[in-house]
Structures are given as structure tokens and as C-alpha cells.
Write a protein that holds these residues in place. Structure first.
Motif, PDB file in Angstrom:
ATOM      1  N   TRP A 146      -9.654   9.125 -17.063  1.00  0.00           N
ATOM      2  CA  TRP A 146      -8.495   8.263 -17.317  1.00  0.00           C
ATOM      3  C   TRP A 146      -8.845   7.340 -18.474  1.00  0.00           C
ATOM      4  N   CYS A 147      -7.926   7.211 -19.436  1.00  0.00           N
ATOM      5  CA  CYS A 147      -8.195   6.393 -20.615  1.00  0.00           C
ATOM      6  C   CYS A 147      -6.893   5.761 -21.102  1.00  0.00           C
ATOM      7  N   SER A 148      -6.914   4.459 -21.324  1.00  0.00           N
ATOM      8  CA  SER A 148      -5.720   3.777 -21.839  1.00  0.00           C
ATOM      9  C   SER A 148      -5.610   3.970 -23.345  1.00  0.00           C
ATOM     10  N   THR A 149      -4.518   3.508 -23.922  1.00  0.00           N
ATOM     11  CA  THR A 149      -4.356   3.590 -25.375  1.00  0.00           C
ATOM     12  C   THR A 149      -4.860   2.341 -26.071  1.00  0.00           C
ATOM     13  N   GLY A 150      -5.312   1.357 -25.346  1.00  0.00           N
ATOM     14  CA  GLY A 150      -5.839   0.122 -25.907  1.00  0.00           C
ATOM     15  C   GLY A 150      -5.642  -1.020 -24.931  1.00  0.00           C
ATOM     16  N   LEU A 158      -6.558 -12.047 -18.857  1.00  0.00           N
ATOM     17  CA  LEU A 158      -5.557 -10.994 -18.684  1.00  0.00           C
ATOM     18  C   LEU A 158      -5.808 -10.263 -17.366  1.00  0.00           C
ATOM     19  N   TYR A 159      -4.748  -9.708 -16.760  1.00  0.00           N
ATOM     20  CA  TYR A 159      -4.931  -8.930 -15.542  1.00  0.00           C
ATOM     21  C   TYR A 159      -4.067  -7.682 -15.539  1.00  0.00           C
ATOM     22  N   ARG A 160      -4.519  -6.706 -14.744  1.00  0.00           N
ATOM     23  CA  ARG A 160      -3.761  -5.464 -14.512  1.00  0.00           C
ATOM     24  C   ARG A 160      -4.044  -5.036 -13.082  1.00  0.00           C
ATOM     25  N   TRP A 161      -2.991  -4.942 -12.270  1.00  0.00           N
ATOM     26  CA  TRP A 161      -3.111  -4.452 -10.895  1.00  0.00           C
ATOM     27  C   TRP A 161      -2.639  -3.011 -10.849  1.00  0.00           C
ATOM     28  N   HIS A 162      -3.462  -2.134 -10.303  1.00  0.00           N
ATOM     29  CA  HIS A 162      -3.125  -0.716 -10.162  1.00  0.00           C
ATOM     30  C   HIS A 162      -2.526  -0.443  -8.780  1.00  0.00           C
ATOM     31  N   ILE A 163      -1.690  -1.321  -8.296  1.00  0.00           N
ATOM     32  CA  ILE A 163      -1.066  -1.127  -6.987  1.00  0.00           C
ATOM     33  C   ILE A 163      -0.089   0.058  -7.032  1.00  0.00           C
ATOM     34  N   PRO A 164       0.803   0.154  -8.031  1.00  0.00           N
ATOM     35  CA  PRO A 164       1.694   1.318  -8.070  1.00  0.00           C
ATOM     36  C   PRO A 164       1.018   2.580  -8.618  1.00  0.00           C
ATOM     37  N   ASP A 165      -0.152   2.439  -9.240  1.00  0.00           N
ATOM     38  CA  ASP A 165      -0.832   3.596  -9.839  1.00  0.00           C
ATOM     39  C   ASP A 165      -2.349   3.506  -9.630  1.00  0.00           C
ATOM     40  N   PRO A 166      -2.813   3.511  -8.353  1.00  0.00           N
ATOM     41  CA  PRO A 166      -4.249   3.385  -8.108  1.00  0.00           C
ATOM     42  C   PRO A 166      -5.029   4.539  -8.717  1.00  0.00           C
ATOM     43  N   ILE A 167      -6.258   4.255  -9.074  1.00  0.00           N
ATOM     44  CA  ILE A 167      -7.159   5.262  -9.623  1.00  0.00           C
ATOM     45  C   ILE A 167      -8.067   5.710  -8.478  1.00  0.00           C
ATOM     46  N   TYR A 168      -7.816   6.892  -7.929  1.00  0.00           N
ATOM     47  CA  TYR A 168      -8.579   7.399  -6.786  1.00  0.00           C
ATOM     48  C   TYR A 168      -9.873   8.059  -7.246  1.00  0.00           C
ATOM     49  N   PHE A 169     -10.924   7.892  -6.444  1.00  0.00           N
ATOM     50  CA  PHE A 169     -12.186   8.581  -6.695  1.00  0.00           C
ATOM     51  C   PHE A 169     -12.757   9.075  -5.370  1.00  0.00           C
ATOM     52  N   GLU A 170     -13.480  10.185  -5.432  1.00  0.00           N
ATOM     53  CA  GLU A 170     -14.071  10.797  -4.235  1.00  0.00           C
ATOM     54  C   GLU A 170     -15.562  10.504  -4.114  1.00  0.00           C
ATOM     55  N   HIS A 171     -16.267  10.403  -5.256  1.00  0.00           N
ATOM     56  CA  HIS A 171     -17.728  10.279  -5.221  1.00  0.00           C
ATOM     57  C   HIS A 171     -18.267   9.057  -5.960  1.00  0.00           C
ATOM     58  N   ASP A 172     -17.715   8.764  -7.126  1.00  0.00           N
ATOM     59  CA  ASP A 172     -18.233   7.633  -7.903  1.00  0.00           C
ATOM     60  C   ASP A 172     -17.203   7.196  -8.941  1.00  0.00           C
ATOM     61  N   TRP A 227     -11.467  -3.041  -6.051  1.00  0.00           N
ATOM     62  CA  TRP A 227     -11.255  -1.699  -5.536  1.00  0.00           C
ATOM     63  C   TRP A 227     -11.412  -1.681  -4.015  1.00  0.00           C
ATOM     64  N   TYR A 228     -10.771  -0.693  -3.397  1.00  0.00           N
ATOM     65  CA  TYR A 228     -10.952  -0.386  -1.984  1.00  0.00           C
ATOM     66  C   TYR A 228     -11.928   0.770  -1.896  1.00  0.00           C
ATOM     67  N   GLN A 229     -12.760   0.749  -0.823  1.00  0.00           N
ATOM     68  CA  GLN A 229     -13.730   1.819  -0.679  1.00  0.00           C
ATOM     69  C   GLN A 229     -14.062   2.007   0.797  1.00  0.00           C
ATOM     70  N   LEU A 230     -14.156   3.270   1.215  1.00  0.00           N
ATOM     71  CA  LEU A 230     -14.553   3.582   2.583  1.00  0.00           C
ATOM     72  C   LEU A 230     -16.038   3.312   2.765  1.00  0.00           C
ATOM     73  N   GLU A 231     -16.418   2.896   3.946  1.00  0.00           N
ATOM     74  CA  GLU A 231     -17.827   2.693   4.277  1.00  0.00           C
ATOM     75  C   GLU A 231     -18.444   4.043   4.632  1.00  0.00           C
ATOM     76  N   PRO A 232     -19.712   4.241   4.481  1.00  0.00           N
ATOM     77  CA  PRO A 232     -20.654   3.294   3.891  1.00  0.00           C
ATOM     78  C   PRO A 232     -20.609   3.371   2.370  1.00  0.00           C
ATOM     79  N   HIS A 233     -21.135   2.349   1.727  1.00  0.00           N
ATOM     80  CA  HIS A 233     -21.223   2.360   0.269  1.00  0.00           C
ATOM     81  C   HIS A 233     -22.608   1.890  -0.154  1.00  0.00           C
ATOM     82  N   ALA A 234     -22.961   2.190  -1.372  1.00  0.00           N
ATOM     83  CA  ALA A 234     -24.258   1.780  -1.908  1.00  0.00           C
ATOM     84  C   ALA A 234     -24.275   0.266  -2.097  1.00  0.00           C
ATOM     85  N   PRO A 235     -25.433  -0.377  -1.948  1.00  0.00           N
ATOM     86  CA  PRO A 235     -25.504  -1.829  -2.188  1.00  0.00           C
ATOM     87  C   PRO A 235     -25.227  -2.152  -3.653  1.00  0.00           C
ATOM     88  N   PHE A 236     -24.715  -3.340  -3.907  1.00  0.00           N
ATOM     89  CA  PHE A 236     -24.375  -3.767  -5.266  1.00  0.00           C
ATOM     90  C   PHE A 236     -25.458  -4.665  -5.828  1.00  0.00           C
TER      91      PHE A 236
END
Length: 186
Positions: A61-65, A123-137, A165-174
């Protein structure tokens, strides 16, 4: 989850990392970006990039700027009675430019087209109507590119961000966010 990051001076020709180290399944839902210009000219040409589920060189996924990503195409522009363009703050449900301060950046080199008016922006951008889903990373970056009369150029600025972001447990430490002195404004 939320992850804060800051680079007091971004590295030339290297994208600013908004989020990294996320492993597991989830959805990216938002970005807050704070930018204090350390160089003159327009700052918003760089793309926001989402590297999803093993992407390496090219993002899924890539924005135009940045100006488009944060909902302010055409430079967040407002024109005065003399036809001069000025950046205009605004707030909307999912995108916005609520913070603009020349006072906070008064000791910086520059801002928009005028070297004598340094600016800090939020500046802010909320991806509530268009979340970016990921399965692994997931890794999120912002390309530090501006433009001037001669074309686009790589920038170095003082940038901070918060990724959400929202993420299912377990997750790697930050990673820890660093000591308090580093996190405070100059």
C-alpha cells in the motif's frame, strides 16, 4: 496499540519509520505526524508506505504523497486577497491538520516557501473506514521528499509520529521509547 517515534533530524535518502516490529495479525488504523521543518520549501511530496506480510523492497500500500494522505491535497491551501497561498488547518472525522505553529519552530531554518517563517505542523489520518489489514507483520514508513522550483528533493526535518493499530494476542514485545529528555521538544 500505539507506538511513538521521533527523529530530531531525519536521515537523508532514508524513509522515516512510523511503525516497525509488529508481528502477528491485525489492522492498522491511524497515524499522527508532527513535523518541524528544518529546511525550506514544501515538505509534503513523500509517500506513506505500508509494507505488509513480508513486503521487502516494494510496499503493498502506498499513498501519492503526505499532503494527499492527510487530506490536504493542493498544500492545505487557502489564498488571501492578494492571491498568496497559506496553509490552512482543518479537522474532519478521519483526516486533519489541526496544529500549525510558527512560535514553536521560531528557531528553525524554514517552513513553506519563506525561509523566515519556520513552522511546526500536526496532522492525522484515521483508517477507520479503510483499515490496513495484515496477517503476519507490518512496517509503515514516510518518504522525506519535498519540492521547490527546481523539482523534488530529499529533506531532513524533525519528525515525530504515533501509529495506532489493533492486533490479536500474542504479539512480539515492543522496543522502549527512549529516555524522557529525548521525547521532549527542544
Amino acid at each position: 496499540h500505539a507506538q511513538w517515534r521521533r527523529e530530531r533530524v531525519t536521515e537523508l535518502a532514508r524513509d522515516y519509520v512510523v511503525l516497525d516490529g509488529v508481528h502477528g495479525r491485525g489492522a492498522y488504523i491511524g497515524t499522527y505526524l508532527a513535523l518541524t521543518a528544518l529546511e525550506s520549501r514544501w515538505w509534503g511530496e513523500g509517500e506513506v508506505k505500508m509494507y505488509i506480510d513480508g513486503d521487502d523492497q516494494y510496499p503493498t500500500w502506498c499513498s501519492t504523497g503526505a499532503e494527499d494522505y492527510f487530506g490536504g491535497a493542493w498544500s492545505f491551501a487557502d489564498f488571501d486577497e492578494h492571491g498568496r497561498m497559506h496553509e490552512q488547518t482543518f479537522c474532519a472525522p478521519y483526516v486533519g491538520f489541526p496544529f500549525y505553529s510558527q512560535r514553536l519552530a521560531s528557531h528553525r531554518e524554514s517552513a513553506y516557501w519563506d525561509v523566515n517563517t519556520p513552522v511546526t505542523r500536526g496532522l492525522y489520518r484515521w483508517h477507520i473506514p479503510d483499515p490496513i489489514y495484515f496477517e503476519h507483520d507490518l512496517r509503515v514508513e514516510w518518504q522525506q521528499i519535498g519540492t521547490e522550483e527546481g523539482g523534488n528533493f530529499e529533506r531532513q526535518d524533525d519528525v515525530a509520529s504515533v501509529a495506532y493499530w489493533y492486533q490479536l494476542e500474542p504479539h512480539a514485545p515492543f522496543d522502549p521509547i527512549g529516555d524522557r529528555r529525548f521525547r521532549q521538544p527542544r
